[in-house]
Design a protein around this motif. Structure first.
Motif, short mmCIF file in Angstrom:
data_model
loop_
_atom_site.label_atom_id
_atom_site.label_comp_id
_atom_site.label_asym_id
_atom_site.label_seq_id
_atom_site.Cartn_x
_atom_site.Cartn_y
_atom_site.Cartn_z
N ASP A 46 -4.85 -7.14 -2.88
CA ASP A 46 -4.80 -5.68 -3.04
C ASP A 46 -5.20 -5.36 -4.47
O ASP A 46 -4.66 -5.95 -5.40
N ALA A 61 -4.78 -2.46 -6.17
CA ALA A 61 -3.91 -1.53 -6.90
C ALA A 61 -2.93 -0.91 -5.93
O ALA A 61 -3.21 0.12 -5.34
N ALA A 79 -0.32 4.95 0.35
CA ALA A 79 0.44 6.03 0.98
C ALA A 79 1.92 5.67 1.04
O ALA A 79 2.80 6.55 0.98
N SER A 80 2.19 4.38 1.14
CA SER A 80 3.57 3.91 1.26
C SER A 80 4.46 4.37 0.11
O SER A 80 5.67 4.49 0.26
N GLY A 123 9.68 8.79 3.78
CA GLY A 123 10.65 7.79 4.22
C GLY A 123 11.48 8.19 5.43
O GLY A 123 12.49 7.55 5.73
N MET A 124 11.05 9.22 6.16
CA MET A 124 11.78 9.54 7.39
C MET A 124 11.54 8.44 8.41
O MET A 124 10.42 7.93 8.55
N ARG A 143 -9.96 -6.42 -4.52
CA ARG A 143 -10.29 -5.74 -3.26
C ARG A 143 -11.00 -6.70 -2.32
O ARG A 143 -11.87 -7.47 -2.77
N VAL A 144 -10.61 -6.67 -1.06
CA VAL A 144 -11.36 -7.43 -0.06
C VAL A 144 -12.64 -6.65 0.25
O VAL A 144 -12.57 -5.51 0.73
N TYR A 161 -0.68 6.30 10.47
CA TYR A 161 -0.66 7.77 10.34
C TYR A 161 0.66 8.27 9.74
O TYR A 161 0.98 7.94 8.62
N ARG A 162 1.47 9.01 10.51
CA ARG A 162 2.66 9.66 9.95
C ARG A 162 3.90 8.76 10.00
O ARG A 162 4.96 9.16 9.52
N ASN A 163 3.79 7.56 10.59
CA ASN A 163 4.99 6.76 10.86
C ASN A 163 4.89 5.31 10.39
O ASN A 163 5.51 4.43 10.97
N GLY A 164 4.12 5.08 9.34
CA GLY A 164 3.91 3.70 8.90
C GLY A 164 5.13 3.06 8.27
O GLY A 164 5.31 1.84 8.36
N ILE A 165 5.97 3.85 7.61
CA ILE A 165 7.19 3.26 7.04
C ILE A 165 8.07 2.81 8.21
O ILE A 165 8.52 1.66 8.27
N LEU A 166 8.28 3.73 9.15
CA LEU A 166 9.08 3.42 10.34
C LEU A 166 8.56 2.19 11.08
O LEU A 166 9.32 1.31 11.49
C1 LIG Z 1 2.82 12.82 2.32
C2 LIG Z 1 3.12 11.68 3.24
C3 LIG Z 1 4.36 11.61 3.87
C4 LIG Z 1 4.65 10.56 4.75
N1 LIG Z 1 5.91 10.50 5.28
C5 LIG Z 1 6.23 9.46 6.11
C6 LIG Z 1 7.53 9.33 6.63
O1 LIG Z 1 8.40 10.16 6.34
N2 LIG Z 1 7.81 8.28 7.44
C7 LIG Z 1 6.87 7.34 7.77
O2 LIG Z 1 7.18 6.41 8.53
N3 LIG Z 1 5.61 7.44 7.28
C8 LIG Z 1 5.27 8.47 6.47
N4 LIG Z 1 4.00 8.59 5.97
C9 LIG Z 1 2.98 7.66 6.45
C10 LIG Z 1 3.05 6.32 5.75
O3 LIG Z 1 3.08 6.53 4.37
C11 LIG Z 1 1.84 5.49 6.13
O4 LIG Z 1 1.65 5.42 7.53
C12 LIG Z 1 2.02 4.05 5.62
O5 LIG Z 1 2.39 4.08 4.27
C13 LIG Z 1 0.77 3.25 5.82
O6 LIG Z 1 0.99 2.01 5.20
P1 LIG Z 1 -0.21 1.01 4.94
O7 LIG Z 1 0.37 -0.19 4.30
O8 LIG Z 1 -1.01 0.85 6.19
O9 LIG Z 1 -1.19 1.82 3.96
P2 LIG Z 1 -1.03 2.16 2.42
O10 LIG Z 1 0.39 2.34 2.06
O11 LIG Z 1 -1.98 3.27 2.12
O12 LIG Z 1 -1.50 0.83 1.70
C14 LIG Z 1 -2.84 0.39 1.80
C15 LIG Z 1 -3.07 -0.58 0.69
O13 LIG Z 1 -4.35 -1.19 0.89
C16 LIG Z 1 -4.95 -1.37 -0.36
N5 LIG Z 1 -6.40 -1.51 -0.14
C17 LIG Z 1 -7.32 -0.55 0.10
N6 LIG Z 1 -8.52 -1.09 0.29
C18 LIG Z 1 -8.37 -2.44 0.18
C19 LIG Z 1 -9.25 -3.54 0.29
N7 LIG Z 1 -10.56 -3.38 0.57
N8 LIG Z 1 -8.77 -4.80 0.08
C20 LIG Z 1 -7.45 -4.98 -0.18
N9 LIG Z 1 -6.56 -3.97 -0.28
C21 LIG Z 1 -7.02 -2.71 -0.09
C22 LIG Z 1 -4.56 -0.14 -1.17
O14 LIG Z 1 -4.66 -0.40 -2.57
C23 LIG Z 1 -3.12 0.07 -0.69
O15 LIG Z 1 -2.21 -0.58 -1.55
C24 LIG Z 1 3.69 9.58 5.05
C25 LIG Z 1 2.45 9.62 4.40
C26 LIG Z 1 2.17 10.65 3.50
C27 LIG Z 1 0.85 10.68 2.78
#
Ligand SMILES: Cc1cc2nc3c(=O)[nH]c(=O)nc-3n(C[C@H](O)[C@H](O)[C@H](O)COP(=O)(O)OP(=O)(O)OC[C@H]3O[C@@H](n4cnc5c(N)ncnc54)[C@H](O)[C@@H]3O)c2cc1C
Length: 396
Positions: free
Chosen positions: A41, A43, A48-49, A54-55, A184-185, A351-356
């Protein structure tokens, strides 16, 4: 962790692209299952995490026409408690799980009519919902405005402090032996219909029999993915505020409050340490992550309409993040085998539920990595559904 630009010659059983909660939960659980794991990764701060509220809200997130998503979200909540307990035991850090439920409130009679329709749908899906008049809402949350029309308690929802949770995941993954690469990959490498590893943007190749793409809304930017999958995930911008109680002020909220105020939704999520998260906008603006004055104004206006004492809290932070959205609002979790590329797994589009969904996504991916069947709730969410759509003449 090697610095950017340093050549790395690494081999692993599994390489995970992306260190948000999805990629880090997978890396931790895969290493705990005995696999050699590298997580790349550039950075994690962009994730988004780290912005999310955090709901853990399968009930108040349940919407018409999303039955399969509800089933996976319920599976996710059922797993979250034991997963968080394992994480706390592994790291010695509390991650702030709260189980008080969501109080959904309606500001005016039209808002209440909309809430009543959703409540009937959620009850028909077997979800618990207790309707409350304005006075009963204020008994649960003393600081609610007296002109709130009424509400519904969805006791089945929880929340977690997602920043503590993400930090603990990173610590647990490192302790389990995951090797972190700050790069970055750029490309998934493959030969003869199998993934063979990845090429990093700045630092050489990582050879691995399995590759997991978990790069959130950026997943489609990685070369070497099947063409149909490169357009499936899009960024959906969310702006959000973090408020704090001034010194000495008692907590103003116990439950997560989700309010509809003259047709607009706002939520307030309390943390044990006195933080209150207020969110969130939902905007189709590509990769833009600027915070706008209008969004801050609207979120505070709606929050203050239902909880006037919000005006006395400290505005500690404004931020914006990019949810990984998909055409059907469902995650993309499973093998790229249907596209003729074995050894490549996707874990994105939450999307909206990635933490969950992070614990059950890790369970599913580790099941695939170790030759076990994943939970049947994942069946509708494989990458292969987009191959079928593309063949039928549309990807959205
Ligand atoms: C305002 C907001 C509120 C939210 N509220 C909630 C909530 O209440 N409850 C809930 O469950 N979810 C919520 N979500 C959704 C949740 O945040 C996301 O679904 C979840 O964080 C996605 O996780 P992820 O690890 O897939 O992506 P991310 O957290 O976006 O992580 C992706 C990672 O990939 C890395 N990356 C990017 N490109 C590359 C590459 N080419 N090579 C290597 N690494 C790379 C980035 O640097 C980043 O660190 C919310 C989102 C937002 C924006």
């Amino acid at each position: 962790m090697p610095a950017k630009g340093v050549q790395v010659a690494v081999t692993a059983d599994v390489v995970v692209a992306g260190g948000g909660v999805i990629g880090t939960a997978i890396a931790w659980q895969a290493a705990a299952a005995g696999l050699g794991v590298v997580l790349a990764d550039p950075a994690r701060g962009d994730a988004a995490s780290l912005v999310a509220a955090g709901m853990l809200a399968p009930v108040s997130e349940a919407l018409f026409g999303e039955g399969a998503l509800l089933r996976v979200n319920l599976l996710a909540l059922a797993r979250f408690g034991s997963f968080a307990a394992e994480l706390e035991a592994a790291t010695g850090h509390r991650v702030g799980v709260r189980r008080e439920g969501t109080l959904a409130v309606a500001y005016d009679p039209d808002d209440y009519a909309a809430l009543t329709r959703l409540t009937a749908f959620r009850r028909s899906a077997g979800l618990g919902a207790e309707e409350l008049d304005s006075r009963a809402c204020r008994k649960l949350e003393n600081f609610l405005a007296p002109d709130v029309h009424g509400g519904v308690l969805f006791a089945g929802d929880w929340s977690v402090d997602n920043r503590r949770y993400a930090a603990a995941l990173g610590e647990a993954a490192a302790a389990a032996g995951v090797r972190f690469v700050r790069d970055r990959v750029a490309e998934v490498l493959s030969a003869d219909g199998r993934a063979r590893g990845v090429r990093l943007a700045d630092g050489g190749d990582i050879a691995a029999a399995r590759v997991v793409v978990a790069a959130g809304c950026w997943s489609g930017q990685i070369a070497g993915l099947p063409a149909e999958l490169r357009t499936v995930v899009r960024p959906v911008k969310g702006q959000l505020l973090r408020l704090r109680h001034p010194g000495g002020m008692p907590p103003v909220l116990t439950h997560t409050v989700r309010a509809t105020v003259r047709g607009t939704d706002v939520y307030l999520v309390p943390r044990a340490d006195g933080e209150v998260v207020v969110g969130a906008t939902q905007e189709e603006r590509g990769p833009d992550r600027t915070v706008t004055a209008g969004a801050v104004h609207d979120l505070l206006r709606d929050a203050m309409s239902v909880l006037p004492v919000t005006s006395e809290l400290v505005l500690a932070e404004t931020c914006a993040g990019l949810r990984p959205g998909t055409p059907d609002n469902g995650p993309v979790v499973g093998s790229a085998g249907p596209f003729g590329l074995d050894g490549l797994l996707l874990a994105t589009g939450h999307y909206r539920n990635g933490i969950l969904m992070s614990p059950v996504t890790a369970d599913a991916i580790v099941a695939w990595l170790t030759g076990q069947p994943p939970a049947p709730e994942w069946e509708p969410f494989g990458p292969g559904r987009f191959a079928a759509r593309a063949a039928a003449g549309g990807t959205r």
